[in-house]
Design a protein around this motif. Structure first.
Motif, short mmCIF file in Angstrom:
data_model
loop_
_atom_site.label_atom_id
_atom_site.label_comp_id
_atom_site.label_asym_id
_atom_site.label_seq_id
_atom_site.Cartn_x
_atom_site.Cartn_y
_atom_site.Cartn_z
N ALA A 163 9.35 16.13 59.54
CA ALA A 163 8.72 15.25 60.53
C ALA A 163 8.89 13.79 60.15
O ALA A 163 9.20 12.94 61.00
CB ALA A 163 7.24 15.60 60.66
N ASP A 164 8.68 13.48 58.88
CA ASP A 164 8.80 12.09 58.42
C ASP A 164 10.22 11.57 58.65
O ASP A 164 10.41 10.42 59.10
CB ASP A 164 8.45 12.00 56.93
CG ASP A 164 6.97 12.26 56.66
OD1 ASP A 164 6.18 12.21 57.62
OD2 ASP A 164 6.64 12.54 55.50
N LYS A 165 11.22 12.40 58.35
CA LYS A 165 12.61 11.98 58.54
C LYS A 165 12.92 11.75 60.02
O LYS A 165 13.57 10.77 60.39
CB LYS A 165 13.57 13.03 57.98
CG LYS A 165 13.81 12.93 56.49
CD LYS A 165 15.04 13.71 56.07
CE LYS A 165 15.36 13.47 54.61
NZ LYS A 165 16.62 14.11 54.20
N LEU A 166 12.44 12.66 60.86
CA LEU A 166 12.70 12.54 62.30
C LEU A 166 12.02 11.29 62.87
O LEU A 166 12.60 10.59 63.70
CB LEU A 166 12.22 13.80 63.03
CG LEU A 166 13.05 15.06 62.80
CD1 LEU A 166 12.31 16.30 63.29
CD2 LEU A 166 14.40 14.94 63.51
N CYS A 167 10.80 11.02 62.44
CA CYS A 167 10.08 9.84 62.91
C CYS A 167 10.79 8.57 62.44
O CYS A 167 10.94 7.60 63.21
CB CYS A 167 8.64 9.85 62.42
SG CYS A 167 7.61 11.14 63.14
N PHE A 168 11.24 8.56 61.19
CA PHE A 168 11.97 7.41 60.64
C PHE A 168 13.26 7.17 61.44
O PHE A 168 13.65 6.02 61.68
CB PHE A 168 12.31 7.67 59.17
CG PHE A 168 13.19 6.61 58.56
CD1 PHE A 168 12.65 5.40 58.14
CD2 PHE A 168 14.56 6.82 58.40
CE1 PHE A 168 13.46 4.42 57.58
CE2 PHE A 168 15.37 5.84 57.84
CZ PHE A 168 14.82 4.64 57.43
N ALA A 169 13.90 8.26 61.87
CA ALA A 169 15.17 8.14 62.60
C ALA A 169 14.97 7.70 64.04
O ALA A 169 15.94 7.30 64.70
CB ALA A 169 15.91 9.48 62.56
N GLY A 170 13.74 7.79 64.55
CA GLY A 170 13.47 7.22 65.87
C GLY A 170 13.16 8.18 67.00
O GLY A 170 13.22 7.78 68.17
N ILE A 182 1.11 18.83 61.41
CA ILE A 182 1.78 17.71 60.76
C ILE A 182 1.29 16.39 61.34
O ILE A 182 0.79 16.34 62.46
CB ILE A 182 3.32 17.81 60.88
CG1 ILE A 182 3.74 17.88 62.35
CG2 ILE A 182 3.84 19.01 60.12
CD1 ILE A 182 5.24 17.94 62.52
N GLU A 183 1.42 15.34 60.56
CA GLU A 183 0.97 14.01 60.96
C GLU A 183 2.16 13.15 61.34
O GLU A 183 3.24 13.25 60.74
CB GLU A 183 0.19 13.36 59.81
CG GLU A 183 -1.07 14.11 59.43
CD GLU A 183 -1.82 13.45 58.30
OE1 GLU A 183 -1.33 12.39 57.81
OE2 GLU A 183 -2.88 13.96 57.90
N THR A 184 1.96 12.31 62.36
CA THR A 184 3.02 11.42 62.82
C THR A 184 2.44 10.03 63.04
O THR A 184 1.23 9.87 63.21
CB THR A 184 3.63 11.92 64.14
OG1 THR A 184 2.59 11.93 65.16
CG2 THR A 184 4.21 13.31 64.01
N PRO A 185 3.29 9.00 63.06
CA PRO A 185 2.82 7.65 63.43
C PRO A 185 2.29 7.67 64.87
O PRO A 185 2.63 8.55 65.66
CB PRO A 185 4.08 6.80 63.32
CG PRO A 185 5.05 7.60 62.51
CD PRO A 185 4.73 9.03 62.75
N GLY A 186 1.48 6.69 65.19
CA GLY A 186 0.85 6.65 66.50
C GLY A 186 1.82 6.62 67.67
O GLY A 186 1.49 7.07 68.76
N HIS A 187 3.03 6.09 67.45
CA HIS A 187 3.98 5.96 68.56
C HIS A 187 4.81 7.22 68.78
O HIS A 187 5.62 7.27 69.71
CB HIS A 187 4.92 4.77 68.32
CG HIS A 187 5.81 4.94 67.12
ND1 HIS A 187 5.38 4.69 65.84
CD2 HIS A 187 7.10 5.34 67.02
CE1 HIS A 187 6.37 4.92 64.99
NE2 HIS A 187 7.43 5.33 65.68
N VAL A 188 4.63 8.24 67.93
CA VAL A 188 5.38 9.48 68.08
C VAL A 188 4.43 10.59 68.53
O VAL A 188 3.47 10.92 67.84
CB VAL A 188 6.07 9.89 66.76
CG1 VAL A 188 6.79 11.23 66.92
CG2 VAL A 188 7.05 8.81 66.31
#
Length: 215
Positions: A163-170, A182-188
């Motif tokens: 999840a972290d990698k996918l969020c970092f990739a955009g 799983i946890e994600t940033p607010g924009h995801v």
């Protein structure tokens, strides 16, 4: 179409069901339907249906009801189903393959672009002509291909890192089938799907029905 900042999750979860029933009505050539008729068909109260739809504007007409075709397209637009989404699947095991097959046979604007895997025995295989690629290359691929959604079909232990990698990739959203929240940033956006929770709920209802029949 009126949009409000805060719509309850319960309302959002009912919209796909409305759309599914409207799709069947369109196939049958039904032009219009009242909230009472829709209530009988779908199982929600007429008041609930009207309240849900009023969150997004007035779609019905007094004395006429709802245009089946018009309401179908309005709900499709509300759900964002009037556009296409590019997706990647992480995990090429049985579940990952099943999801790839499902999206392939039920094309509805959600397009699987690639599958990623750490197992070297699976890398290079093709599932419905979609290549299984090395997980090491996932960030670069997601960035270059502007992927919208990541689908996680990994083990519990690997899910958050993926999840972290996918969020970092955009990616804009994650569909998580790993048995962990799983946890994600607010924009995801994130949708955690717990298949065992659903199965356990079914077991409860089966036993609840049996208990009721004993009374």
């Amino acid at each position: 179409m009126k949009k409000q900042a805060k719509i309850s999750n319960a309302v959002i979860k009912r919209l796909p069901r409305y759309r599914r029933y409207l799709k069947e009505l369109r196939k049958k050539g039904v032009d219009k339907i009242s909230s009472n008729e829709f209530s009988t068909l779908i199982g929600y109260t007429a008041s609930q249906i009207r309240q849900d739809l009023n969150n997004f504007g007035g779609f019905g007409q007094q004395g006429y009801g709802y245009s089946v075709d018009g309401l179908y397209h309005e709900i499709s637009a509300i759900l964002g189903l009037d556009k296409q989404y590019k997706m990647v699947v992480v995990g090429a095991g049985n579940l990952g393959q099943a999801i790839v097959n499902h999206t392939y046979y039920y094309k509805s604007g959600f397009i699987v672009s690639a599958i990623f895997e750490v197992n070297p025995k699976l890398i290079g295989l093709r599932i419905n002509d979609i290549e299984v690629m090395d997980y090491e290359n996932i960030v670069e691929y997601v960035e270059e291909n502007e992927i919208d959604i990541g689908i996680i079909c990994t083990t519990m232990d690997a899910a958050q890192e993926v999840a972290d990698k996918l969020c970092f990739a955009g990616v804009k959203g994650l569909w998580n089938f790993a048995p962990v929240d799983i946890e994600t940033p607010g924009h995801v956006a994130i949708e955690n799907v717990h298949l065992t929770d659903s199965l356990y709920s079914l077991a409860y209802h089966i036993n609840g029905a049996q208990e009721h029949n004993k009374k």
